[in-house]
Scaffold this motif. Structure first.
Motif, PDB file in Angstrom:
ATOM      1  N   PRO A  78      -0.645  51.643 -29.408  1.00 52.65           N
ATOM      2  CA  PRO A  78      -0.266  50.889 -27.716  1.00 52.65           C
ATOM      3  C   PRO A  78      -0.736  50.549 -27.435  1.00 52.65           C
ATOM      4  O   PRO A  78      -0.124  49.056 -26.410  1.00 52.65           O
ATOM      5  CB  PRO A  78      -0.516  52.644 -26.915  1.00 52.65           C
ATOM      6  CG  PRO A  78      -1.030  53.629 -28.128  1.00 52.65           C
ATOM      7  CD  PRO A  78      -0.579  52.612 -29.194  1.00 52.65           C
ATOM      8  N   TYR A  79      -2.053  49.709 -27.795  1.00 51.89           N
ATOM      9  CA  TYR A  79      -3.307  48.816 -27.539  1.00 51.89           C
ATOM     10  C   TYR A  79      -2.517  47.509 -27.984  1.00 51.89           C
ATOM     11  O   TYR A  79      -3.403  46.211 -28.290  1.00 51.89           O
ATOM     12  CB  TYR A  79      -4.199  48.737 -27.313  1.00 51.89           C
ATOM     13  CG  TYR A  79      -4.314  50.358 -26.559  1.00 51.89           C
ATOM     14  CD1 TYR A  79      -4.551  50.267 -25.372  1.00 51.89           C
ATOM     15  CD2 TYR A  79      -4.555  51.353 -27.068  1.00 51.89           C
ATOM     16  CE1 TYR A  79      -4.865  51.141 -24.004  1.00 51.89           C
ATOM     17  CE2 TYR A  79      -5.027  52.567 -26.351  1.00 51.89           C
ATOM     18  CZ  TYR A  79      -4.593  52.394 -25.101  1.00 51.89           C
ATOM     19  OH  TYR A  79      -4.897  53.525 -24.301  1.00 51.89           O
ATOM     20  N   GLY A  80      -1.649  47.436 -29.116  1.00 47.51           N
ATOM     21  CA  GLY A  80      -1.183  45.994 -30.009  1.00 47.51           C
ATOM     22  C   GLY A  80      -2.076  45.738 -31.370  1.00 47.51           C
ATOM     23  O   GLY A  80      -1.907  44.711 -32.089  1.00 47.51           O
ATOM     24  N   LEU A  81      -2.912  46.896 -31.679  1.00 47.75           N
ATOM     25  CA  LEU A  81      -3.778  46.863 -32.680  1.00 47.75           C
ATOM     26  C   LEU A  81      -2.754  47.642 -34.337  1.00 47.75           C
ATOM     27  O   LEU A  81      -2.589  49.157 -34.322  1.00 47.75           O
ATOM     28  CB  LEU A  81      -5.068  47.598 -32.677  1.00 47.75           C
ATOM     29  CG  LEU A  81      -6.189  46.248 -31.610  1.00 47.75           C
ATOM     30  CD1 LEU A  81      -5.867  46.836 -30.428  1.00 47.75           C
ATOM     31  CD2 LEU A  81      -6.935  46.650 -32.408  1.00 47.75           C
ATOM     32  N   TYR A  82      -2.475  47.246 -34.970  1.00 44.27           N
ATOM     33  CA  TYR A  82      -1.652  47.637 -35.956  1.00 44.27           C
ATOM     34  C   TYR A  82      -2.452  47.182 -37.583  1.00 44.27           C
ATOM     35  O   TYR A  82      -2.086  47.340 -38.460  1.00 44.27           O
ATOM     36  CB  TYR A  82      -0.260  46.910 -35.849  1.00 44.27           C
ATOM     37  CG  TYR A  82      -0.406  45.615 -36.413  1.00 44.27           C
ATOM     38  CD1 TYR A  82      -0.784  44.814 -35.415  1.00 44.27           C
ATOM     39  CD2 TYR A  82       0.042  45.067 -37.069  1.00 44.27           C
ATOM     40  CE1 TYR A  82      -0.573  43.041 -35.489  1.00 44.27           C
ATOM     41  CE2 TYR A  82       0.043  43.415 -37.335  1.00 44.27           C
ATOM     42  CZ  TYR A  82      -0.352  43.304 -36.893  1.00 44.27           C
ATOM     43  OH  TYR A  82      -0.228  40.996 -36.607  1.00 44.27           O
ATOM     44  N   THR A 104      -5.414  37.534 -28.244  1.00 47.43           N
ATOM     45  CA  THR A 104      -5.507  39.363 -28.022  1.00 47.43           C
ATOM     46  C   THR A 104      -5.859  40.003 -29.224  1.00 47.43           C
ATOM     47  O   THR A 104      -5.325  39.554 -30.648  1.00 47.43           O
ATOM     48  CB  THR A 104      -4.081  39.250 -27.872  1.00 47.43           C
ATOM     49  OG1 THR A 104      -3.969  38.077 -26.350  1.00 47.43           O
ATOM     50  CG2 THR A 104      -3.253  40.607 -27.565  1.00 47.43           C
ATOM     51  N   PRO A 105      -6.357  41.244 -29.608  1.00 47.42           N
ATOM     52  CA  PRO A 105      -6.778  41.877 -30.845  1.00 47.42           C
ATOM     53  C   PRO A 105      -4.906  42.485 -31.402  1.00 47.42           C
ATOM     54  O   PRO A 105      -4.526  42.820 -30.979  1.00 47.42           O
ATOM     55  CB  PRO A 105      -7.271  42.980 -30.613  1.00 47.42           C
ATOM     56  CG  PRO A 105      -7.130  43.628 -28.913  1.00 47.42           C
ATOM     57  CD  PRO A 105      -6.225  42.528 -28.131  1.00 47.42           C
ATOM     58  N   ARG A 106      -5.683  42.373 -32.655  1.00 50.28           N
ATOM     59  CA  ARG A 106      -4.494  42.780 -33.437  1.00 50.28           C
ATOM     60  C   ARG A 106      -4.838  43.620 -33.832  1.00 50.28           C
ATOM     61  O   ARG A 106      -3.971  44.505 -35.177  1.00 50.28           O
ATOM     62  CB  ARG A 106      -3.814  41.142 -34.965  1.00 50.28           C
ATOM     63  CG  ARG A 106      -2.607  40.176 -33.752  1.00 50.28           C
ATOM     64  CD  ARG A 106      -2.601  39.125 -34.260  1.00 50.28           C
ATOM     65  NE  ARG A 106      -1.025  38.721 -33.150  1.00 50.28           N
ATOM     66  CZ  ARG A 106       0.348  39.151 -33.962  1.00 50.28           C
ATOM     67  NH1 ARG A 106       1.022  40.021 -34.175  1.00 50.28           N
ATOM     68  NH2 ARG A 106       0.671  38.383 -33.313  1.00 50.28           N
ATOM     69  N   LEU A 128      -8.384  42.917 -23.474  1.00 48.15           N
ATOM     70  CA  LEU A 128      -8.228  43.990 -24.106  1.00 48.15           C
ATOM     71  C   LEU A 128      -8.554  44.297 -26.509  1.00 48.15           C
ATOM     72  O   LEU A 128      -8.713  45.047 -26.916  1.00 48.15           O
ATOM     73  CB  LEU A 128      -6.471  43.497 -24.656  1.00 48.15           C
ATOM     74  CG  LEU A 128      -5.153  43.934 -23.803  1.00 48.15           C
ATOM     75  CD1 LEU A 128      -4.480  42.917 -23.786  1.00 48.15           C
ATOM     76  CD2 LEU A 128      -5.252  45.408 -24.041  1.00 48.15           C
ATOM     77  N   ASP A 164      -5.481  37.518 -32.524  1.00 53.78           N
ATOM     78  CA  ASP A 164      -4.633  36.670 -32.707  1.00 53.78           C
ATOM     79  C   ASP A 164      -5.322  35.489 -32.917  1.00 53.78           C
ATOM     80  O   ASP A 164      -6.286  35.448 -32.215  1.00 53.78           O
ATOM     81  CB  ASP A 164      -3.768  36.452 -31.465  1.00 53.78           C
ATOM     82  CG  ASP A 164      -2.508  35.747 -31.841  1.00 53.78           C
ATOM     83  OD1 ASP A 164      -1.304  36.466 -31.734  1.00 53.78           O
ATOM     84  OD2 ASP A 164      -2.692  34.379 -32.619  1.00 53.78           O
TER      85      ASP A 164
END
Lengths: 457, 457
Positions: free
Chosen positions: A383-387, A358-360, A440, A415
């Protein structure tokens, strides 16, 4: 004076908000396309399950190049071609052997090892020698008089305290890279390196070593974590314990490899390029699913889903499946060399080579104002979990382009908790990749490419 | 006027920065303790591998309660005790059977199904009936005249487009919950529900159903995704196709279960409580590793690592392993009932029941100013990868406490991509949990507990 300024400002804000709204809809359309219709997972299955491990120079690498060309055509590339380059040709030879030899004559199971990439073999008879356990290069220097005739065992544990596991890797990998020659300098006959992992299993994790030509080249292997602990205990308790080690690996003359490239032609600036890629080669002992089949199929997926979602980039999108990352980076070097020779204009380069998790966010190497521009798009990524856009870094294969042309570069930062469970080990299989996590990653990468293409850097 | 204000402000900022610095060091100390010395993974191994599935009323549940008491004592709880409650006692009976019956007489492999929790059986002879495939409750209403005598097959796919998979679950789970009685209303003889998952395998995913007492209770099963697709194709192409279904599950009279509780006594306000927990029960068909062995061992780990890292909470920390979340929530209800009856003061309740994956934040149900206070601690969470504090929600077991006493509540929000691959299916095993991901969840939870305890809410 103030009203017009405020009006202008309000206008700008409104335009910005509208642009962000449009962009968020486009990115959502792209994301829906990927999550609903991605071919990335099936592509990865074919690459890993029907071709498998594909080190530079191997017959599997040739098959993988053909697969890459076909996959890029199937994804809808306007143009598919290859770039030839020389690649090193290292072969592992026969299955490695290692066991503890002791006067105690108790049954001791063999040690689970893998020869390090680019290492020389012990010769067909193997070597048998006492073992000197070392935990730091400082300790090696202190004990240099004890090294001669020994097998040096670098038993440096992966630091569990780092939250991002790439820091643990960066901390430990020097023993794999420089350890053999530093031990050879003082007369060691071979080297055993504790695997760079905090997995709970016993798989050894291979990877390249780098010899220093000033000293004799000696055999070097990685050992699984459980066996590293077992070996450490045994040599501490049994003064008669030696290790027998046999590897028959060798470096053959350079051979031919290829970068495999597919392009989606830019609608406005076809002579400006955005590069997106992963590396096609992998270690021979695994399927190379996370490293780096994932990066290849994600990059191909971006091209496919851009077309399917009706996103036509202004610049030419180049999907590059790089040759020979693992033990030479010759593909990345060739790509940069040709880009420079052809005077190409490269706006941006993006790689995925840290696993299909999962990308971060992204690690980035670029000017501060370019980083700031990308960070201003954060609301579109959340919204896609990249921060996470704060750390420096970039992909190994695009670093030559960055160095030669100054091209800003980034690498997907997924991750990292599971990555070194599989990295360079037999456990890096298709089954270790989760379909949605893989997809993702492609969504995050595609969103970044879309925004960089639209707004520049 | 301005200078004193500015000085005061600067003073506050400096104090705030110093406090954050102290807190960041304390949290780092706690994190190091967990990542280096956690017993969570080994606790999970014992719970899942030596006890296994542990539905309320089962002998395994009794063993799990004993295990929980021992684990809390070993972690260093000042006081370990149980709260007795009545729990439903549903038993699955013999292995479920389902197959397609057809005039074509070709070989058709059996369908992979699991009875839904709390459902009634078909009786020992089973039922054989034509199948009516339904994709929405609206379609059911439109086709209500066709339902009588049929097996209704709710074939509603998990929506892949949601990035957070709990939205897909929330979207689809109504067919499992309300589907059987809504079909029974129109004369259906049984119900088959497509599993709530986007896994790539064929495991059926069970879970509770809720009968409406106004209509006859009919048998209800979940079916694996591949078999759902196979069944859908077959009934579309083969007018003679029927399904034979046999389940012998039944609901026995209520029996006894227990919440298992361990306390670390508060140093300043021992009569104020912070609750941290997971649920001890799991579905019978799996090891219940992610759901919710993970939440139990993470909660226990917080207590252990607080003590080991020298963090003594001001309020009493209560680790609660709740009884019977899966098919009754009687443990959560009892906990709230006793808290109210004893006039206890509860500052905060936190649950982990969304899998032992890498944490990304918390979902929260509390006053806006309480949420804002927690969000102000964001810089302390970012180094551990927790950034997402915006969504509403809370744990199922602590919702009764929240509802009865108004206690602010939160639930750990881990990466959700893999959760519904395993949820309520045979694949929810110890092996599906990654040691470091599990531990980082405990780090995030412990950090939140530490801050709430120190600063209040």
């Amino acid at each position: 004076m103030r009203t017009p300024f405020l009006m202008l400002a309000a206008c700008c804000v409104a335009q910005f908000a509208m642009a962000q709204h449009d962009d968020s809809l486009t990115i959502r359309r792209f994301s829906n396309e990927v999550l609903d219709h991605s071919t990335a997972y099936e592509n990865l299955r074919v690459l890993t399950k029907t071709i498998g491990g594909r080190l530079a120079g191997s017959p599997q690498m040739v098959k993988a190049e053909k697969w890459g060309e076909a996959a890029l055509k199937a994804a809808g590339a306007d143009k598919v071609y290859t770039q030839e380059c020389k690649v090193p040709h290292w072969v592992r030879g026969e299955k490695e052997q290692a066991r503890i030899i002791s006067n105690r004559r108790d049954f001791v199971p063999p040690l689970n090892i893998l020869a390090l990439g680019n290492s020389v073999g012990t010769g067909p008879k193997g070597v048998t020698a006492p073992v000197l356990e070392i935990h730091s290069f400082e300790e090696l220097e202190q004990k240099k008089d004890q090294v001669k005739g020994k097998i040096v065992f670098y038993n440096y544990p992966f630091n569990k305290k780092f939250v991002k596991t790439f820091y643990s890797y960066g901390d430990a990998v020097r023993f794999r890279g420089a350890g053999p020659s530093r031990a050879s300098k003082y007369g060691a006959v071979a080297v055993i390196v504790r695997s760079m992992s905090h997995s709970t299993d016993n798989h050894p994790h291979t990877g390249s070593t780098r010899y220093n030509d000033s000293f004799p080249k000696i055999a070097a292997v990685a050992i699984g974590l459980q066996d590293a602990d077992r070996l450490s205990k045994r040599i501490a308790n049994d003064p008669s314990a030696k290790v027998f080690l046999r590897t028959t690996c060798q470096m053959l003359p350079d051979t031919i490899g290829h970068n495999v490239i597919g392009e989606l032609k830019g609608s406005e600036f076809p002579d400006e390029y955005i590069t997106v890629g992963g590396h096609l080669d992998s270690w021979d002992v695994c399927e190379g699913a996370h490293d780096d089949g994932a990066g290849c199929v994600q990059s191909i997926e971006i091209l496919r889903a851009f077309k399917a979602a009706g996103i036509r980039p202004k610049r030419t999108l180049r999907v590059v499946l790089f040759a020979n990352e693992e033990n030479g980076v010759r593909g990345g070097a060739k790509y940069a060399e040709l880009a420079k020779a052809n005077n190409e204009k490269h706006l941006f380069a993006l790689e995925s080579d840290a696993g299909g998790f999962t990308p971060r966010g992204f690690i980035m190497e670029m000017k501060p104002e370019q980083r700031a521009r990308i960070k201003s798009w954060l609301p579109l990524f959340l919204p896609y979990g990249l921060y996470d856009f704060d750390e420096p870094g970039g992909g190994v294969d695009i670093t030559p382009l960055h160095n030669q042309l100054g091209t800003p570069m980034a690498e997907l930062s997924p991750d990292s908790q599971r990555y070194f469970d599989y990295h360079h080990a037999v456990s890096d299989t298709f089954e270790a990749v989760n379909k949605r996590e893989l997809e993702l990653g492609a969504v995050g990468m595609g969103a970044l490419v879309y925004l960089v293409d639209k707004y520049g850097l």
